[in-house]
Scaffold this motif. Structure first.
Motif, PDB file in Angstrom:
ATOM      1  N   ALA A 118     143.104  11.228 -14.505  1.00 25.35           N
ATOM      2  CA  ALA A 118     141.675  11.412 -14.175  1.00 25.35           C
ATOM      3  C   ALA A 118     141.214  10.307 -13.229  1.00 25.35           C
ATOM      4  O   ALA A 118     140.454  10.543 -12.278  1.00 25.35           O
ATOM      5  N   LEU A 119     141.711   9.098 -13.487  1.00 21.09           N
ATOM      6  CA  LEU A 119     141.357   7.948 -12.636  1.00 21.09           C
ATOM      7  C   LEU A 119     141.855   8.183 -11.208  1.00 21.09           C
ATOM      8  O   LEU A 119     141.100   8.076 -10.236  1.00 21.09           O
ATOM      9  N   LEU A 120     143.137   8.520 -11.092  1.00 22.05           N
ATOM     10  CA  LEU A 120     143.718   8.713  -9.753  1.00 22.05           C
ATOM     11  C   LEU A 120     143.043   9.883  -9.027  1.00 22.05           C
ATOM     12  O   LEU A 120     142.735   9.792  -7.830  1.00 22.05           O
ATOM     13  N   ASP A 121     142.786  10.969  -9.758  1.00 21.44           N
ATOM     14  CA  ASP A 121     142.163  12.143  -9.132  1.00 21.44           C
ATOM     15  C   ASP A 121     140.733  11.848  -8.675  1.00 21.44           C
ATOM     16  O   ASP A 121     140.210  12.526  -7.790  1.00 21.44           O
ATOM     17  N   SER A 122     140.105  10.854  -9.305  1.00 25.11           N
ATOM     18  CA  SER A 122     138.704  10.555  -8.956  1.00 25.11           C
ATOM     19  C   SER A 122     138.596   9.581  -7.794  1.00 25.11           C
ATOM     20  O   SER A 122     137.489   9.275  -7.340  1.00 25.11           O
ATOM     21  N   ILE A 123     139.723   9.058  -7.341  1.00 24.50           N
ATOM     22  CA  ILE A 123     139.685   8.116  -6.216  1.00 24.50           C
ATOM     23  C   ILE A 123     139.505   8.913  -4.930  1.00 24.50           C
ATOM     24  O   ILE A 123     140.364   9.717  -4.554  1.00 24.50           O
TER      25      ILE A 123
END
Ligand SMILES: C[S@@+](CC[C@H](N)C(=O)[O-])C[C@H]1O[C@@H](n2cnc3c(N)ncnc32)[C@H](O)[C@@H]1O
Length: 410
Positions: free
Chosen positions: A358-363
């Motif tokens: 979720a973190l990587l996709d939100s970058i």
């Protein structure tokens, strides 16, 4: 024109490089990108924030542009003013073809020696010089000429040949030079036949296996029949920059320089011994332990204006204000819902847990770390451990070459 420059110019007149393609739109739509393009790498080039506050378009120089690079930069940076300089009229002719085909009014092309680039009479916010300086009789002279036209807050991307992986290439160049193999159709055919007969253990074998472009004569000549070329180790790259007034601004792809990915075949014992070294020593050791760097791609800044740190300061009090940026080529692979999210970039592939995914996709190149920490997907992680885990995850993604960091939307 001096003798070496004359020989180099004649080669690129007869064998313009790279093998050109005819439709930039189709290539870019198909995922084509070039390392160091400010449209994709602004966070690497300007971690302090892009010089966008300026009231004029970004100025970009492709020094030794070859057949495609200047048009590509103009096409992908429509708001910028792009200059392409090259010795080779054959190369510039193809740049002009692409310019006309894609209506690139923001591109200007000059035939000439990059050492005289100051004659254009402007400075550049961004200089891209890939695969060129190592072909000069005195690369330092070329680099100083480029540094001399770099704006104070400008950034440069360079590609220089890497010494270790090219060891066998230089052995073949030496043999072919002694055999006086000419840069002609017959000469290329002879050299190709010779290369096919190399023993399995020849040092050039590994290089040959990884360079698909060698099927094109322009690339084959560029590699094995070049009259002037040299290569650099990591310490030599850094020294080359620093003795010419530039500061190292970061590797385009950290994956090749930090042990995390580059030393994956080594034991945790070796990886952690290397990781304990200062950054520059890590890069030098990794290069010697992998021997697979045929080229170094890096950013550089004017040392009198800006000296970027070796790594983003994720330990500073203001770290939550940093904006992570994904690099081109990083993709989430389609996977069934029950399967862990999987990502790929080049030859790398990795799985993440749901929170990290979720973190990587939100970058997205605009959200700050502080905003990412507030993602609902991380709400289940206790606040006192969330920051530490996020910091370590982002630092690892950076060492793997998947992210760059900037202050603000680069
Ligand atoms: C290997 S090609 C690289 C082309 C392009 N930069 C790329 O990455 O696709 C090297 C190019 O640099 C040009 N070149 C070499 N020495 C030069 C010089 N002193 N001044 C200007 N161009 C030069 C050659 O003509 C050739 O087109």
């Amino acid at each position: 024109m001096d003798e070496v420059t004359g020989m180099v110019a004649r080669q690129y007149e007869a064998y313009a490089y790279p093998q050109p393609f005819t439709d930039l739109a189709a290539q870019v739509a198909d995922g084509y990108f070039e390392y160091g393009n400010p449209a994709n790498y602004a966070a690497l080039l300007w971690p302090e924030g892009r010089p966008a506050a300026k009231q004029r378009p970004l100025s970009i120089l492709a020094a030794g542009c070859g057949t495609v690079q200047a048009a590509y930069l103009a096409y992908t940076n429509r708001g910028a003013a792009v200059w392409g300089v090259d010795l080779s009229e054959a190369s510039l002719a193809h740049e002009r073809y692409l310019q006309e085909r894609h209506g690139l009014a923001n591109l200007r092309l000059f035939r000439g020696d990059l050492r005289q680039v100051q004659e254009i009479g402007t400075t550049f916010d961004c200089i891209v010089c890939s695969g060129v300086l190592h072909h000069l009789a005195d690369p330092d002279e070329g680099l100083r000429a480029l540094a001399g036209v770099l704006a104070p807050d400008g950034a440069m991307t360079l590609m220089l040949y890497g010494a270790t992986a090219r060891t066998g290439v230089y052995m073949l160049q030496d043999a072919l030079r002694r055999l006086q193999v000419p840069q002609t159709t017959d000469g290329v055919a002879f050299a190709r036949r010779l290369v096919e007969q190399l023993p399995e253990r020849h040092f050039a074998r590994w290089y040959l296996a990884g360079a698909a472009e060698l099927r094109h004569d322009a690339a084959f000549v560029d590699t094995f029949l070049h009259p002037q070329d040299r290569a650099y180790t990591v310490p030599q790259v850094l020294d080359f920059l620093e003795r010419n007034g530039l500061a190292f601004g970061g590797w385009v792809d950290n994956a090749h320089y930090y042990p995390d990915a580059a030393l994956a075949r080594y034991s945790p014992e070796v990886r952690s011994a290397v990781a304990a070294l200062p950054a520059r020593e890590q890069w030098a050791v990794v290069e010697m332990l992998t021997q697979n760097l045929g080229m170094h791609m890096l950013a550089a800044r004017r040392a009198d204006h800006c000296r970027p740190g070796a790594a983003p300061d994720l330990a500073s009090p203001g770290w939550q204000g940093l904006v992570p940026h994904r690099v081109p080529g990083l993709k989430r692979a389609p996977s069934p819902p029950a399967h862990a999210p999987t990502y790929t970039r080049g030859s790398q592939g990795f799985e993440l847990g749901p929170g990290q995914a979720a973190l990587l996709d939100s970058i997205d190149g605009s959200r700050r770390i502080g905003e990412l920490l507030a993602l609902p997907a991380l709400a289940h992680v206790p606040a006192d451990t969330r920051e530490g885990l996020t910091r370590e995850f982002l630092a690892q993604m950076w060492r793997l070459g998947h992210l760059h960091f900037a202050r603000g939307a680069a």
